[in-house]
Design a protein around this motif. Structure first.
Motif, mmCIF file in Angstrom:
data_model
loop_
_atom_site.group_PDB
_atom_site.id
_atom_site.type_symbol
_atom_site.label_atom_id
_atom_site.label_comp_id
_atom_site.label_asym_id
_atom_site.label_seq_id
_atom_site.Cartn_x
_atom_site.Cartn_y
_atom_site.Cartn_z
ATOM 1 N N TYR A 216 52.298 40.240 38.290
ATOM 2 C CA TYR A 216 52.442 38.822 37.894
ATOM 3 C C TYR A 216 52.372 38.626 36.385
ATOM 4 O O TYR A 216 53.216 37.967 35.803
ATOM 5 N N GLN A 217 51.309 39.175 35.754
ATOM 6 C CA GLN A 217 51.166 38.956 34.306
ATOM 7 C C GLN A 217 52.075 39.922 33.550
ATOM 8 O O GLN A 217 52.600 39.575 32.495
ATOM 9 N N ARG B 202 39.068 30.956 39.791
ATOM 10 C CA ARG B 202 40.214 30.723 40.679
ATOM 11 C C ARG B 202 40.714 29.265 40.587
ATOM 12 O O ARG B 202 41.906 29.010 40.559
ATOM 13 N N GLU C 59 54.860 35.887 47.786
ATOM 14 C CA GLU C 59 54.438 34.593 48.324
ATOM 15 C C GLU C 59 55.021 34.452 49.731
ATOM 16 O O GLU C 59 56.183 34.780 49.965
ATOM 17 N N GLU D 122 41.137 38.524 45.751
ATOM 18 C CA GLU D 122 41.208 38.087 44.345
ATOM 19 C C GLU D 122 42.299 37.033 44.206
ATOM 20 O O GLU D 122 43.334 37.148 44.875
ATOM 21 N N PRO D 123 42.150 36.093 43.308
ATOM 22 C CA PRO D 123 40.915 35.808 42.582
ATOM 23 C C PRO D 123 39.955 34.996 43.454
ATOM 24 O O PRO D 123 40.386 34.330 44.381
ATOM 25 N N SER E 40 48.378 43.332 41.270
ATOM 26 C CA SER E 40 48.818 41.941 41.099
ATOM 27 C C SER E 40 48.927 41.586 39.616
ATOM 28 O O SER E 40 49.810 40.832 39.214
ATOM 29 N N THR E 41 48.017 42.117 38.811
ATOM 30 C CA THR E 41 48.047 41.782 37.375
ATOM 31 C C THR E 41 49.260 42.419 36.699
ATOM 32 O O THR E 41 49.931 41.789 35.880
ATOM 33 N N LEU F 200 41.797 36.485 34.952
ATOM 34 C CA LEU F 200 41.952 37.332 36.148
ATOM 35 C C LEU F 200 41.154 38.625 36.027
ATOM 36 O O LEU F 200 40.560 39.099 36.994
ATOM 37 N N LEU G 210 44.582 28.364 39.536
ATOM 38 C CA LEU G 210 45.574 27.790 40.462
ATOM 39 C C LEU G 210 45.914 26.329 40.162
ATOM 40 O O LEU G 210 46.883 25.791 40.710
ATOM 41 N N PHE H 119 51.056 29.151 40.370
ATOM 42 C CA PHE H 119 51.957 30.311 40.403
ATOM 43 C C PHE H 119 53.198 30.015 41.239
ATOM 44 O O PHE H 119 54.318 30.340 40.857
ATOM 45 N N LYS I 69 50.366 37.887 54.322
ATOM 46 C CA LYS I 69 49.117 38.639 54.119
ATOM 47 C C LYS I 69 47.977 38.081 54.973
ATOM 48 O O LYS I 69 47.236 38.836 55.573
ATOM 49 N N ARG J 196 44.864 41.374 47.411
ATOM 50 C CA ARG J 196 45.253 41.459 46.001
ATOM 51 C C ARG J 196 44.209 42.197 45.175
ATOM 52 O O ARG J 196 43.012 42.055 45.378
ATOM 53 N N ARG K 202 38.082 40.020 38.202
ATOM 54 C CA ARG K 202 38.119 41.364 38.806
ATOM 55 C C ARG K 202 36.867 42.169 38.475
ATOM 56 O O ARG K 202 36.339 42.894 39.319
ATOM 57 N N ASP L 232 50.777 25.935 44.337
ATOM 58 C CA ASP L 232 49.809 26.083 43.250
ATOM 59 C C ASP L 232 50.532 26.441 41.944
ATOM 60 O O ASP L 232 51.755 26.462 41.888
HETATM 61 P P1 TYD Z 1 46.359 32.827 46.539
HETATM 62 O O1 TYD Z 1 46.220 31.402 46.994
HETATM 63 O O2 TYD Z 1 45.222 33.737 46.812
HETATM 64 O O3 TYD Z 1 47.739 33.302 47.073
HETATM 65 P P2 TYD Z 1 48.324 34.525 47.812
HETATM 66 O O4 TYD Z 1 48.288 34.154 49.260
HETATM 67 O O5 TYD Z 1 49.719 34.607 47.267
HETATM 68 O O6 TYD Z 1 47.519 35.754 47.489
HETATM 69 O O7 TYD Z 1 46.706 32.773 45.002
HETATM 70 C C1 TYD Z 1 46.490 33.781 44.141
HETATM 71 C C2 TYD Z 1 47.572 33.725 43.085
HETATM 72 O O8 TYD Z 1 47.122 34.432 41.946
HETATM 73 C C3 TYD Z 1 48.867 34.378 43.554
HETATM 74 O O9 TYD Z 1 49.953 33.516 43.305
HETATM 75 C C4 TYD Z 1 48.988 35.586 42.657
HETATM 76 C C5 TYD Z 1 48.129 35.276 41.477
HETATM 77 N N1 TYD Z 1 47.513 36.463 40.854
HETATM 78 C C6 TYD Z 1 47.994 36.908 39.632
HETATM 79 O O10 TYD Z 1 48.911 36.305 39.073
HETATM 80 N N2 TYD Z 1 47.436 38.011 39.051
HETATM 81 C C7 TYD Z 1 46.395 38.684 39.623
HETATM 82 O O11 TYD Z 1 45.905 39.687 39.054
HETATM 83 C C8 TYD Z 1 45.892 38.213 40.886
HETATM 84 C C9 TYD Z 1 44.739 38.908 41.546
HETATM 85 C C10 TYD Z 1 46.477 37.095 41.466
#
Ligand code: TYD
Length: 203
Positions: free
Chosen positions: A100-101, A47, A9, A36-37, A96-97, A66, A51, A150, A13, A92, A70, A148
């Motif tokens: 994060y997950q 998305r 974060e 993504e997403p 990312s999956t 997610l 969020l 996350f 990017k 992303r 994808r 958001d």
């Molecule tokens: P986004 O506003 O696009 O933020 P960022 O600038 O950080 O990319 O938010 C996407 C959010 O979704 C980000 O916090 C990461 C999360 N995410 C996952 O948890 N798993 C995933 O597979 C993807 C693609 C995104």
């Protein structure tokens, strides 16, 4: 060529993407920028759910949403572009999956493999990870706008995610490259652009 861009974060990017877009346009290198997403119409709806912090969802539900995003993204945007030899850069993607997950929410890598492997998703040839200490990134993200679903997570969640990415880079040195995004943005752009050009020339 297919490239993915990952980052913690607030790691910058979006700034990097803006500079890369200008550079490729000026140098007439065809690149499709996607993310993504939410790259497709149906992905936009997913998305919004993902969020929205007023919605509580189970980590597995989150994962399936997610992955649904994808699959639509791959089938409608990435695969057709690659088939036409258009370069693709996704803000992303699959890592990312796992970050994060997997590392963040605690879903096992094996389970994520089982869901994703049958989908035959295209794999990036280059993944750039913009790395920043978690606290610095969260400070930047907080300045930017409202948090958001996350971004509201605690610092440990983001520490696990960062460690995962750093570990991935060690395990896949040919695909996965780390850029220290505490450097100034011109330098981050220069390093990224050179990495991408090098990969393009290797092809
Ligand atoms: P986004 O506003 O696009 O933020 P960022 O600038 O950080 O990319 O938010 C996407 C959010 O979704 C980000 O916090 C990461 C999360 N995410 C996952 O948890 N798993 C995933 O597979 C993807 C693609 C995104």
């Amino acid at each position: 060529m297919f490239i993915s861009l990952e980052g913690s974060e607030g790691a910058g990017k979006s700034t990097l993407i803006d500079s890369l877009k200008k550079f490729f346009k000026k140098n007439k290198i065809e690149f499709l920028f996607t993310r993504e997403p939410g790259a497709t119409k149906e992905g936009q709806i997913l998305r919004e759910i993902l969020l929205d912090k007023s919605i509580e969802i189970d980590p597995y539900t989150e994962t399936f949403l997610l992955v649904a995003d994808r699959l639509q993204h791959a089938n409608k945007i990435i695969i057709p572009a690659l088939a036409k030899d258009i370069n693709v850069l996704s803000d992303r993607y699959i890592d990312s999956t796992y970050a994060y997950q997997g590392a963040g929410r605690g879903i096992s890598q094996k389970y994520l493999d089982q869901i994703m492997e049958p989908l035959n998703l295209p794999m990036p040839e280059l993944t750039i990870y913009l790395d920043l200490p978690v606290e610095d990134g969260l400070k930047r993200a907080k300045y930017r706008d409202e948090l958001d679903r996350f971004e509201e997570e605690d610092i440990k969640f983001f520490e696990r995610i960062r460690s995962f990415y750093l570990d991935q880079a060690k395990k896949n040195p040919n695909r996965f490259l780390i850029i220290d995004s505490s450097k100034d943005k011109e330098e981050v752009f220069e390093i990224s652009k050179n990495l991408i050009l090098k990969k393009l020339n290797e092809k």
